[in-house]
Scaffold this motif. Structure first.
Motif, mmCIF file in Angstrom:
data_model
loop_
_atom_site.group_PDB
_atom_site.id
_atom_site.type_symbol
_atom_site.label_atom_id
_atom_site.label_comp_id
_atom_site.label_asym_id
_atom_site.label_seq_id
_atom_site.Cartn_x
_atom_site.Cartn_y
_atom_site.Cartn_z
ATOM 1 N N ALA A 1 -19.828 10.720 -8.580
ATOM 2 C CA ALA A 1 -19.721 9.466 -7.834
ATOM 3 C C ALA A 1 -20.965 9.223 -6.990
ATOM 4 C CB ALA A 1 -18.477 9.501 -6.949
ATOM 5 N N ARG A 2 -21.477 10.312 -6.364
ATOM 6 C CA ARG A 2 -22.675 10.165 -5.546
ATOM 7 C C ARG A 2 -23.887 9.835 -6.408
ATOM 8 N NH1 ARG A 2 -24.261 10.176 0.000
ATOM 9 N NH2 ARG A 2 -22.250 11.165 0.359
ATOM 10 N N ARG A 3 -23.950 10.398 -7.595
ATOM 11 C CA ARG A 3 -25.055 10.092 -8.507
ATOM 12 C C ARG A 3 -25.045 8.618 -8.897
ATOM 13 N NH1 ARG A 3 -27.549 14.570 -10.961
ATOM 14 N NH2 ARG A 3 -26.568 16.565 -10.437
ATOM 15 N N LEU A 4 -23.866 8.100 -9.146
ATOM 16 C CA LEU A 4 -23.753 6.685 -9.487
ATOM 17 C C LEU A 4 -24.198 5.812 -8.317
ATOM 18 C CD1 LEU A 4 -22.852 4.456 -11.445
ATOM 19 C CD2 LEU A 4 -20.526 4.700 -10.511
ATOM 20 N N GLN A 5 -23.789 6.211 -7.111
ATOM 21 C CA GLN A 5 -24.188 5.454 -5.925
ATOM 22 C C GLN A 5 -25.703 5.484 -5.749
ATOM 23 O OE1 GLN A 5 -23.144 7.228 -2.164
ATOM 24 N NE2 GLN A 5 -22.921 5.255 -1.155
ATOM 25 N N ILE A 6 -26.316 6.654 -5.937
ATOM 26 C CA ILE A 6 -27.774 6.778 -5.811
ATOM 27 C C ILE A 6 -28.470 5.889 -6.828
ATOM 28 C CG2 ILE A 6 -29.707 8.381 -6.146
ATOM 29 C CD1 ILE A 6 -27.919 10.570 -4.952
ATOM 30 N N PHE A 7 -27.946 5.866 -8.046
ATOM 31 C CA PHE A 7 -28.560 5.050 -9.100
ATOM 32 C C PHE A 7 -28.505 3.564 -8.755
ATOM 33 C CE2 PHE A 7 -28.006 2.551 -13.009
ATOM 34 C CZ PHE A 7 -29.221 2.810 -13.631
ATOM 35 N N LEU A 8 -27.339 3.104 -8.307
ATOM 36 C CA LEU A 8 -27.186 1.683 -8.007
ATOM 37 C C LEU A 8 -28.038 1.267 -6.810
ATOM 38 C CD1 LEU A 8 -23.317 1.302 -8.534
ATOM 39 C CD2 LEU A 8 -25.166 0.613 -10.082
ATOM 40 N N LEU A 9 -28.055 2.094 -5.753
ATOM 41 C CA LEU A 9 -28.889 1.779 -4.596
ATOM 42 C C LEU A 9 -30.372 1.880 -4.932
ATOM 43 C CD1 LEU A 9 -26.946 3.643 -1.744
ATOM 44 C CD2 LEU A 9 -27.112 1.175 -2.087
ATOM 45 N N GLY A 10 -30.676 2.839 -5.791
ATOM 46 C CA GLY A 10 -32.075 3.054 -6.137
ATOM 47 C C GLY A 10 -32.702 1.888 -6.887
ATOM 48 N N ILE A 11 -31.902 1.157 -7.625
ATOM 49 C CA ILE A 11 -32.436 0.004 -8.364
ATOM 50 C C ILE A 11 -33.120 -0.975 -7.406
ATOM 51 C CG2 ILE A 11 -31.789 -2.017 -9.738
ATOM 52 C CD1 ILE A 11 -29.562 -0.348 -10.967
ATOM 53 N N ILE A 12 -32.555 -1.108 -6.205
ATOM 54 C CA ILE A 12 -33.111 -2.049 -5.224
ATOM 55 C C ILE A 12 -34.022 -1.334 -4.224
ATOM 56 C CG2 ILE A 12 -32.540 -3.713 -3.411
ATOM 57 C CD1 ILE A 12 -29.841 -4.118 -4.820
ATOM 58 N N LEU A 13 -33.505 -0.235 -3.634
ATOM 59 C CA LEU A 13 -34.208 0.397 -2.520
ATOM 60 C C LEU A 13 -35.495 1.102 -2.939
ATOM 61 C CD1 LEU A 13 -31.206 1.941 -0.526
ATOM 62 C CD2 LEU A 13 -32.507 -0.122 -0.004
ATOM 63 N N LEU A 14 -35.484 1.778 -4.074
ATOM 64 C CA LEU A 14 -36.637 2.579 -4.460
ATOM 65 C C LEU A 14 -37.908 1.742 -4.598
ATOM 66 C CD1 LEU A 14 -37.745 5.350 -5.164
ATOM 67 C CD2 LEU A 14 -37.025 4.999 -7.534
ATOM 68 N N PRO A 15 -37.922 0.678 -5.384
ATOM 69 C CA PRO A 15 -39.163 -0.102 -5.498
ATOM 70 C C PRO A 15 -39.576 -0.754 -4.183
ATOM 71 C CG PRO A 15 -37.368 -1.211 -6.647
ATOM 72 C CD PRO A 15 -36.867 0.135 -6.272
ATOM 73 N N VAL A 16 -38.593 -1.243 -3.409
ATOM 74 C CA VAL A 16 -38.924 -1.895 -2.138
ATOM 75 C C VAL A 16 -39.588 -0.899 -1.186
ATOM 76 C CG1 VAL A 16 -37.944 -2.972 -0.074
ATOM 77 C CG2 VAL A 16 -37.128 -3.649 -2.335
ATOM 78 N N ARG A 17 -39.016 0.300 -1.091
ATOM 79 C CA ARG A 17 -39.562 1.295 -0.162
ATOM 80 C C ARG A 17 -40.912 1.832 -0.627
ATOM 81 N NH1 ARG A 17 -33.763 4.116 1.532
ATOM 82 N NH2 ARG A 17 -33.418 2.697 3.300
ATOM 83 N N LEU A 18 -41.100 1.983 -1.895
ATOM 84 C CA LEU A 18 -42.408 2.417 -2.399
ATOM 85 C C LEU A 18 -43.489 1.395 -2.056
ATOM 86 C CD1 LEU A 18 -41.486 3.918 -5.902
ATOM 87 C CD2 LEU A 18 -42.280 5.153 -3.871
ATOM 88 N N ILE A 19 -43.162 0.109 -2.201
ATOM 89 C CA ILE A 19 -44.127 -0.949 -1.877
ATOM 90 C C ILE A 19 -44.441 -0.944 -0.379
ATOM 91 C CG2 ILE A 19 -44.450 -3.447 -1.765
ATOM 92 C CD1 ILE A 19 -42.796 -3.629 -4.366
ATOM 93 N N LEU A 20 -43.404 -0.788 0.459
ATOM 94 C CA LEU A 20 -43.616 -0.777 1.905
ATOM 95 C C LEU A 20 -44.462 0.426 2.339
ATOM 96 C CD1 LEU A 20 -40.087 -1.832 3.241
ATOM 97 C CD2 LEU A 20 -42.210 -3.169 3.305
#
Length: 544
Positions: free
Chosen positions: A53-72
């Motif tokens: 369940a946590r892996r699924l949550q990380i995947f879904l959040l990562g779709i948005i958060l990962l690229p945004v945070r890398l750019i910032l």
């Protein structure tokens, strides 16, 4: 227990000795409390288990958060670089004078702001406790536990004090310029005088009266899993000035920050952390600790007191592990042993037993040769007997028990090192070797025959049909063993010291004696202790 009592206890286990019950076991040698196993067996490993369940949550959040945070993160680093360039322009890599004037007034506030923005963009929610000491109150900050590259947040919260860093880091593009902006104390791995120069530089800055920025040090010197505080290196405490301890806590349900020798990689931790909604971190500034007069002369004592204070505030234990344990752990893995087999609390073992890195590393090779066939990298009584080329007997069990300090029926590497140093090496002196050779050399011709060797060991071990031909061939270069061959073997194999001297102890205490024909020959023995001294001994008798 004195040697006679110990020998008597051994004899009680020998069949036919006629002393006590055959099943009597000798009391164990008293355990020194300082050699008890550490409360945390391995602080250099982190195993974070993530549910489906946590892996699924990380995947879904990562779709948005990962690229945004890398750019910032990239954007903030690009904004910080010009200010770092202004601060360090026309300055040598190793500073001789502090950065001051208009450059510091412009660059320092901007870099502090951008540093906070950097960690905020990564999702860190920072809670600060306590009061930050001024440079006059505490020239040095000491931060623990050190568990991740994200610990740099302590530097940002403390106002960008100077760091102690490797010289190679200052030469890294982009990051190197940012590092140089905080006026670091650079350490060189190729300079043999680097350690002395680093300590002198820390002392110079810490006693400059506020001319230089404060210095921030991670005294553990390597990353752990925050389950304990390992040995503090004394560098930050050598100047003898007040220090302010800083505690770091990461009170998160899922640990995505811990970066140890076994666990997630740098990239994996960055991705996991960036995919969290937020990551909590607490930075606590403890009261300033000033050294006493005794601690000014003994930085190790000062470091120990500060570590105990920090461990008490964190409610975690302390251990005597250090970076050298990491090296031993890696070496154990290369020898196909479990990596944790190499952990011995190097600081304590080396100090109390007077062993250096090379000596302990050599013992690890020997241990691996014994434990290679066992499961879990531990030595059982069978492997121990096979290594010594002797059968399992009561005396061998007693010897094994002296190594097996926690009585669990097996020997780990830490117990092996302590056993060799504490039990065998002190007995393996020149005098004992000479006496042991005299004991085996029944006919006093300066050589030990296989029959003499077999007779003594049969009596010592209480095994009348003992076959020691394999062991004898390992010692002898021919049909008999000279004193030099015996001495060379005894020094290279201290495990035999206890066995070779067991019979001597028993004989001294009149517990049991040799067979009649050997006893007769032995009772007429002269007082020579080695063949080299035979002529001198003979002339002494003539003079008498």
């Amino acid at each position: 227990m004195n040697r006679c009592a110990e020998a008597a206890a051994v004899a009680a286990t020998v069949p036919g000795s006629g002393v006590g019950d055959a099943g009597l076991r000798p009391p164990m040698v008293p355990r020194q409390a300082s050699f008890f196993p550490p409360p945390v067996p391995n602080p250099f490993v982190q195993q974070t288990r993530i549910s489906a369940a946590r892996r699924l949550q990380i995947f879904l959040l990562g779709i948005i958060l990962l690229p945004v945070r890398l750019i910032l993160v990239a954007l903030i680093l690009c904004l910080a670089w010009p200010f770092a360039a202004i601060a360090t322009a026309c300055c040598p890599e190793k500073l001789t004078h502090p950065i001051s004037g208009w450059r510091r007034k412009i660059a320092h506030p901007a870099l502090k702001f951008l540093g906070r923005a950097l960690f905020f963009s990564m999702g860190f929610m920072v809670t600060v406790k306590g009061k930050i000491a001024s440079p006059s109150e505490a020239p040095i900050f000491v931060v623990a536990p050190h568990s991740t590259f994200f610990d740099g947040i302590a530097c940002v919260v403390a106002g960008l004090p100077s760091l102690v860093s490797r010289n190679e880091n200052a030469q890294t593009p982009m990051v190197g310029r940012l590092l140089r902006a905080v006026q670091p104390v650079l350490v060189s791995r190729v300079d043999p005088d680097s350690r002395k120069n680093t300590i002198n530089e820390i002392r110079k800055r810490a006693t400059s009266g506020g001319e230089w920025p404060q210095i921030l040090v991670f005294p553990e010197g390597t990353c752990t899993n925050r389950s304990c505080l390992i040995t503090f290196k004394p560098g930050a405490f050598i100047p003898g000035v007040p220090v302010q301890p800083i505690l770091l806590r990461y009170p998160n349900k899922l640990d995505t920050v811990t970066w140890t020798w076994q666990g997630y990689t740098f990239i994996q931790l960055c991705v996991l952390t960036f995919c969290q909604l937020f990551t909590k971190v607490e930075v606590e500034f403890l009261p300033v600790q000033a050294p006493s007069d005794e601690e000014k002369n003994d930085p190790v004592l000062f470091a120990s007191r500060v570590r105990n204070l920090m461990a008490e505030a964190l409610a975690i234990p302390v251990t005597d592990h250090t970076y050298e344990d990491c090296r031993l752990m890696i070496s154990a893995g290369q020898l196909t042993l479990p990596m944790e087999a190499g952990l011995v609390e190097f600081t304590k073992i080396s100090r109390k037993l007077k062993l250096d890195w090379d000596g302990i590393r050599k013992h690890l090779d020997e241990y691996a040769s014994i434990a290679s066939s066992s499961k879990g990298g531990r030595i059982g009584i069978e492997e121990f007997a096979e290594y010594l080329k002797l059968p399992v007997s009561d005396v061998l069990r007693q010897l094994f028990a002296l190594f097996d300090r926690n009585n669990d029926g097996s020997i780990d590497f830490r117990e092996y090192v302590i056993g060799l140093a504490v039990l065998c090496n002190p007995a393996n002196t020149e005098e004992i070797i000479q006496v042991a050779f005299k004991l085996f050399d029944v006919d006093e011709d300066g050589y030990i025959t296989e029959q003499e060797f077999c007779t003594i060991l049969q009596a010592s071990l209480g095994v009348p049909d003992l076959d020691v031909s394999g062991l004898f061939r390992e010692i002898a270069h021919g049909d008999s063993v000279s004193y030099e061959e015996f001495k060379s073997f005894a020094l290279k194999h201290p495990e035999y010291a206890k066995i070779f001297t067991t019979y001597l102890d028993l004989q001294t205490c009149h517990v049991f004696s040799l067979p009649d024909e050997v006893q007769t020959a032995h009772s007429g023995a002269s007082n020579k202790v080695s063949p080299e001294k035979h002529e001198e001994g003979a002339s002494d008798k003539k003079v008498d």
